[in-house]
Every structure is written in structure tokens, then in C-alpha cells.
Design an enzyme around this catalytic site. Structure first.
Site, mmCIF file in Angstrom:
data_model
loop_
_atom_site.group_PDB
_atom_site.id
_atom_site.type_symbol
_atom_site.label_atom_id
_atom_site.label_comp_id
_atom_site.label_asym_id
_atom_site.label_seq_id
_atom_site.Cartn_x
_atom_site.Cartn_y
_atom_site.Cartn_z
ATOM 1 N N HIS A 154 0.672 -0.965 0.078
ATOM 2 C CA HIS A 154 -0.218 0.260 0.399
ATOM 3 C C HIS A 154 1.065 1.112 0.092
ATOM 4 O O HIS A 154 1.733 1.478 1.107
ATOM 5 C CB HIS A 154 -0.708 0.002 1.239
ATOM 6 C CG HIS A 154 -1.996 0.936 1.082
ATOM 7 N ND1 HIS A 154 -1.950 2.352 1.569
ATOM 8 C CD2 HIS A 154 -3.130 0.919 0.703
ATOM 9 C CE1 HIS A 154 -3.472 2.935 0.960
ATOM 10 N NE2 HIS A 154 -3.850 1.789 0.594
ATOM 11 N N ASP B 10 -7.380 -5.477 -0.398
ATOM 12 C CA ASP B 10 -8.751 -6.690 -1.391
ATOM 13 C C ASP B 10 -7.612 -8.085 -1.451
ATOM 14 O O ASP B 10 -8.563 -8.763 -1.623
ATOM 15 C CB ASP B 10 -8.162 -5.545 -2.313
ATOM 16 C CG ASP B 10 -8.158 -4.758 -2.968
ATOM 17 O OD1 ASP B 10 -9.305 -4.783 -3.204
ATOM 18 O OD2 ASP B 10 -7.823 -3.994 -3.308
HETATM 19 N N1 CMC Z 1 4.063 -7.842 -4.641
HETATM 20 C C1 CMC Z 1 5.301 -7.807 -4.283
HETATM 21 N N2 CMC Z 1 6.060 -6.611 -4.490
HETATM 22 C C2 CMC Z 1 5.051 -5.628 -3.606
HETATM 23 C C3 CMC Z 1 4.383 -5.851 -3.753
HETATM 24 C C4 CMC Z 1 3.633 -6.691 -4.322
HETATM 25 N N3 CMC Z 1 1.974 -6.224 -4.047
HETATM 26 N N4 CMC Z 1 3.446 -4.152 -3.752
HETATM 27 C C5 CMC Z 1 4.842 -3.473 -3.403
HETATM 28 N N5 CMC Z 1 5.628 -4.475 -3.395
HETATM 29 C C6 CMC Z 1 7.880 -3.352 -3.463
HETATM 30 C C7 CMC Z 1 7.291 -3.243 -5.086
HETATM 31 O O1 CMC Z 1 8.088 -4.157 -6.107
HETATM 32 C C8 CMC Z 1 8.901 -2.818 -4.299
HETATM 33 O O2 CMC Z 1 9.712 -3.050 -4.491
HETATM 34 P P1 CMC Z 1 11.521 -2.542 -4.468
HETATM 35 O O3 CMC Z 1 11.222 -1.363 -3.780
HETATM 36 O O4 CMC Z 1 12.598 -3.948 -4.442
HETATM 37 O O5 CMC Z 1 11.457 -2.597 -6.021
HETATM 38 C C9 CMC Z 1 8.539 -2.390 -3.169
HETATM 39 O O6 CMC Z 1 7.334 -2.761 -3.021
HETATM 40 C C10 CMC Z 1 7.488 -0.796 -3.177
HETATM 41 O O7 CMC Z 1 6.285 -0.726 -4.138
HETATM 42 P P2 CMC Z 1 5.785 0.197 -5.398
HETATM 43 O O8 CMC Z 1 4.842 -0.416 -6.201
HETATM 44 O O9 CMC Z 1 6.873 1.000 -5.336
HETATM 45 O O10 CMC Z 1 4.478 1.120 -3.985
HETATM 46 P P3 CMC Z 1 3.847 1.697 -4.077
HETATM 47 O O11 CMC Z 1 3.523 3.350 -3.261
HETATM 48 O O12 CMC Z 1 3.610 2.888 -5.689
HETATM 49 O O13 CMC Z 1 2.052 0.550 -4.527
HETATM 50 C C11 CMC Z 1 1.003 -0.575 -4.852
HETATM 51 C C12 CMC Z 1 1.481 0.835 -4.253
HETATM 52 C C13 CMC Z 1 -0.502 -1.125 -4.064
HETATM 53 C C14 CMC Z 1 0.508 0.109 -5.971
HETATM 54 C C15 CMC Z 1 1.373 -1.741 -4.943
HETATM 55 O O14 CMC Z 1 1.892 -1.774 -3.562
HETATM 56 C C16 CMC Z 1 1.187 -2.818 -5.719
HETATM 57 O O15 CMC Z 1 0.745 -2.610 -7.068
HETATM 58 N N6 CMC Z 1 0.391 -4.097 -5.045
HETATM 59 C C17 CMC Z 1 -0.508 -4.801 -6.030
HETATM 60 C C18 CMC Z 1 -1.507 -4.335 -6.099
HETATM 61 C C19 CMC Z 1 -2.464 -4.336 -5.084
HETATM 62 O O16 CMC Z 1 -3.084 -5.039 -4.117
HETATM 63 N N7 CMC Z 1 -4.049 -2.990 -5.271
HETATM 64 C C20 CMC Z 1 -4.488 -2.566 -3.763
HETATM 65 C C21 CMC Z 1 -4.101 -1.554 -3.608
HETATM 66 S S1 CMC Z 1 -5.085 -1.344 -1.698
HETATM 67 C C22 CMC Z 1 -6.672 -0.574 -2.373
HETATM 68 C C23 CMC Z 1 -7.006 0.310 -2.466
HETATM 69 O O17 CMC Z 1 -6.739 1.257 -2.960
HETATM 70 O O18 CMC Z 1 -7.759 -0.546 -3.848
#
Ligand code: CMC
Length: 389
Positions: A275, A326
Site C-alpha cells: 500500500h 483487497d
Molecule cells: N507484491 C510484491 N512486491 C510488492 C508489492 C506486491 N503486491 N507491493 C509492493 N511491492 C514491492 C515493490 O516491488 C517495490 O519493491 P522494490 O523497492 O524492491 O522495487 C516496493 O514494494 C515498493 O512498491 P511500489 O509499487 O513502488 O509501491 P507503491 O506505493 O507505488 O505501490 C501498490 C502501492 C498498492 C500499487 C503496490 O503495493 C501494488 O501494486 N500492490 C498490488 C496491487 C494491489 O493490491 N492493489 C490494491 C491497493 S489497496 C486497495 C486500494 O486502494 O484500491
């Protein structure tokens, strides 16, 4: 002049380039507060745990729209109004019946919601009270659209809405054609409460941005549905269930731990984890995890629940990443018999309360949302006639 890269650009003109607007505070709001370190979520003063234990979805709607809880007569009045608005105009129903049966339910919800703009509740001379009436109508109508499309795509007749019962009760009744039991209604109501509002997420930001141009509430909600649909936002709940069902198809070879490790190795994301704001367990996930466990024991889906727990542990051990709202909502909906591609629609049916609350807040104190972009292209190129390019 060659194409510029970010290092060459004079960032004095744009000193705050921030990809994904992370950490940027663009609004003040009384609708919700998230403490990502503590894992705390508050809707207009009330902790989500307090609301999960005590409130109904209708009380949460009133709270978000008015920043206070209703008294008994106010709550009854809102419930009556939500029931009175449970009708979707014939042209919208015809669209739902006749559109492609293979269409994505979120796409149908977005289009049908947009069509509702042509049939708003009777207008007054007061724009804010018109917006309030439209917020109530949208909250009443969106579950009808979702249930009606699911019936229509399966060749079943559309069930007329009830003139009584909660939003959760009526939705399950229209979806299944039978009145739900007390437990199913309670589960659905709690899911609606937990998804109602969540700060400046992508869909709420979209709704406020559309509001800020002095556009209409239907455009804002249709835009918000479009933003929620993506798997990085609300679409993750459907993706979680598809992930678990794909695992189930492997039969005896299903190994949730190895599956998670393989995905991480390939630098792929596990849906339902991570998140932007929470750096600890999402407080909504606590409630959904509890519900998922209890329901799985009753419905015989213990294996799916066990796999969810294995994935959770692996994610914690390997990446120290916690689940978001989710992850467990997927198995909760599955346990009460809802098809995976409807999960994000249910999220929308709930979040419309938060979106419209933010729309009303933005409209009451508006300023056009208009950020800047850092230009990385070339400048002042010479014009070359088309036959010489
Ligand atoms: N699985 C594996 N690695 C992850 C995940 C995940 N679900 N989420 C974050 N990471 C890792 C990512 O690879 C990165 O690692 P590194 O620094 O080694 O490259 C680090 O954590 C930071 O991730 P980010 O994508 O840069 O973080 P963000 O703040 O941009 O993204 C997010 C937040 C929700 C988009 C992301 O966690 C994600 O894609 N999660 C999966 C999709 C998901 O479950 N979305 C629902 C969000 S909550 C409900 C809502 O608001 O709708």
C-alpha cells in the site's frame, strides 16, 4: 536541441517533481484520516473498528455526507430515501440487458452510471442540495445496476428491487433472486462499511479533480469507477481471487509458498499486498481476515483460506509486506457465492458514498485542480514539410 533527460532539465522551474504524487497533500478533508504507521483508519471522527462493530452502511453514508452520525429519525429518513431511489430508468436497464454479455462488469457499471446523468432526481434551485440528492440516488442505483447486469448476462430475468431492507439485503436479493440470510446480509453490510472511504486514493482524487472543473457528479463518479477498475487499485480483489483459483486448478501440485516465491523471484507483484500509505497491516484487512476464516470454516473453503494465510506469511517473511483491503475481501465474497469479476463492482457500490462525500466537500470549497508536468521533450524544432519528413 536533443530530447532532454531529467538530469539536464533546470528543475528550478519545477522543484517538486514527485512521481505518483507520493506524500503530496493536495486537499484538506473531514472525511477520513489514515495513519499508515499505526495502521489506523478514521471516517469523520470514528475509528474503523468502532464502525465495523457498531454501524450499518446507511449510518456510514450519513456520517460521510454530514460529518456526524444520524439520530434515529434522520437514519430512518435516509433509509427511506435510499429505498425510494431504488429504480433504474428503462433506457439504462435496456442497455444493461442488451450489452455484450462478455463485457467487464466494471465497464458496464461505469457506462450505466454515466447514463444515469440523463435521468437525475428532480432538480431544485439549490445546487448543493441537488448534489446531495444525486449522491443518495447514485448510492441506491449502483447496486441495482450490478445485480441486473449479472442476471442479464446469465440469461436470467432482472429481479425488481425490494421496497424494504438494507442496501446489502436488497443487493443480495436482486443478485440471487432469494432473500439472503442474516449472516450473508451482515457480511455484505460489513464489506460495504469497510470499503466506503479511504482518503486521497486514485479514484477519489479523480472524482475531486472532475468536480474541480465544475463538471457534474455523474461524470465524477463515472471517472472514479474507471480509476477504481485498475488492478493496482480496486481491481486487485478480482485479481486475488483469480490467483487463488488458478492455484486451485493445479490440484495436488498447488503450492502457495512456492508460487509466491516464484512470483517474487520474477519481480512480479502479488495482488492484495502492499500500500502507498500503510506500512503495516491495513486495519480493514484485520476484519476481513477474521471474516474470511469464519466463513471458510462454514462453507468448506478452508483450503483457499489456508493458502491465503501461507501467501501472507511468505510475503511477510520475504518482503515484509502486509496485505491490503483487497486480499481477504476476495475469499469473503467467494464464500458468500459472489462471482470474482463482481468484486470491484461491490467496492464501487460502497465507495460511491466516499466519492460523493468528497465531491460535496470539493464543491463547497472549490479550486481548480491543475498541477504541472515536467517537460522532457525537445523545443523549437524547425518545421519540415510533410513530403520531406
Ligand atoms: N507484491 C510484491 N512486491 C510488492 C508489492 C506486491 N503486491 N507491493 C509492493 N511491492 C514491492 C515493490 O516491488 C517495490 O519493491 P522494490 O523497492 O524492491 O522495487 C516496493 O514494494 C515498493 O512498491 P511500489 O509499487 O513502488 O509501491 P507503491 O506505493 O507505488 O505501490 C501498490 C502501492 C498498492 C500499487 C503496490 O503495493 C501494488 O501494486 N500492490 C498490488 C496491487 C494491489 O493490491 N492493489 C490494491 C491497493 S489497496 C486497495 C486500494 O486502494 O484500491
Amino acid at each position: 536541441m536533443s530530447k532532454q533527460n531529467l538530469q539536464e532539465i533546470d528543475t528550478n522551474e519545477y522543484p517538486h517533481l514527485n512521481r505518483g504524487l507520493e506524500g503530496i497533500v493536495a486537499f484538506s478533508t473531514s472525511k477520513s484520516s489514515i495513519d499508515g504507521q499505526k495502521g489506523e483508519l478514521i471516517y469523520s471522527g470514528y475509528n474503523i473498528d468502532t464502525l465495523a462493530e457498531n454501524a450499518t452502511f446507511e449510518e456510514v453514508c450519513f456520517l460521510l455526507w454530514n460529518d456526524r452520525l444520524p439520530d434515529k429519525s434522520e437514519l430512518n429518513h435516509l433509509k427511506e430515501r435510499l429505498i425510494a431511489e431504488r429504480n433504474v430508468p428503462e433506457p439504462v436497464l435496456n442497455y444493461i440487458k442488451n450489452t455484450n454479455k462478455e463485457a467487464e462488469p466494471m465497464a458496464v457499471l461505469r457506462t450505466a452510471t454515466s447514463m444515469l446523468a440523463d435521468f437525475p432526481p428532480e432538480k431544485s434551485n439549490d445546487q448543493i442540495s441537488d448534489f446531495q440528492n444525486q449522491a443518495i440516488a447514485l448510492t441506491a442505483q449502483m447496486p441495482i445496476i450490478v445485480a441486473a447486469f449479472d442476471r442479464a448476462r446469465n440469461g436470467k430475468s432482472i429481479v425488481p428491487p425490494l421496497d424494504h431492507g438494507s442496501t446489502a439485503f436488497n443487493f443480495l436479493y436482486m443478485l440471487n433472486g432469494d432473500e439472503p440470510g442474516e449472516q450473508a446480509e451482515k457480511v455484505m453490510d460489513l464489506c460495504l462499511i469497510l470499503h466506503a472511504e479511504h482518503g486521497m486514493n486514485a479514484s477519489t482524487f479523480t472524482a475531486r479533480t472532475i468536480c474541480s472543473t465544475e463538471s457534474d457528479i455523474y461524470s465524477a463518479i463515472a471517472g472514479a469507477i474507471g480509476a477504481l477498475k485498475g488492478p493496482l487499485h480496486g481491481g486487485a480483489n478480482t485479481a486475488v481471487m483469480n490467483m487463488l483459483l488458478n492455484l486451485e486448478r493445479k490440484g495436488k501440485d498447488a503450492d502457495p509458498v512456492q508460487f509466491t516465491l516464484d512470483k517474487l523471484e520474477k519481480k512480479e507483484k502479488i495482488m492484495g499486498f502492499g500500500h502507498r500509505v500503510y506500512k503495516t497491516f491495513d486495519p480493514r484487512a484485520f476484519h476481513l481476515r477474521k471474516m474470511s476464516k469464519a466463513l471458510s470454516e462454514e462453507t468448506g473453503y478452508q483450503t483457499l483460506n489456508k493458502w491465503s494465510e501461507s501467501i501472507l506469511k511468505t510475503m511477510k517473511d520475504e518482503k515484509n509486506i502486509d496485505p491490503n483491503v483487497d486480499f481477504f475481501s476476495a475469499t469473503v465474497y467467494y464464500s458468500i457465492g459472489i462471482k470474482p469479476d463482481l468484486y470491484t463492482c461491490i467496492f464501487s457500490m460502497s465507495r460511491v458514498s466516499g466519492w460523493t462525500a468528497h465531491f460535496l466537500e470539493q464543491a463547497a470549497n472549490n479550486r481548480l485542480i491543475r498541477p504541472r508536468a515536467l517537460y522532457t521533450g525537445e523545443k523549437n524544432l524547425e518545421w519540415v514539410p510533410v513530403d520531406q519528413r
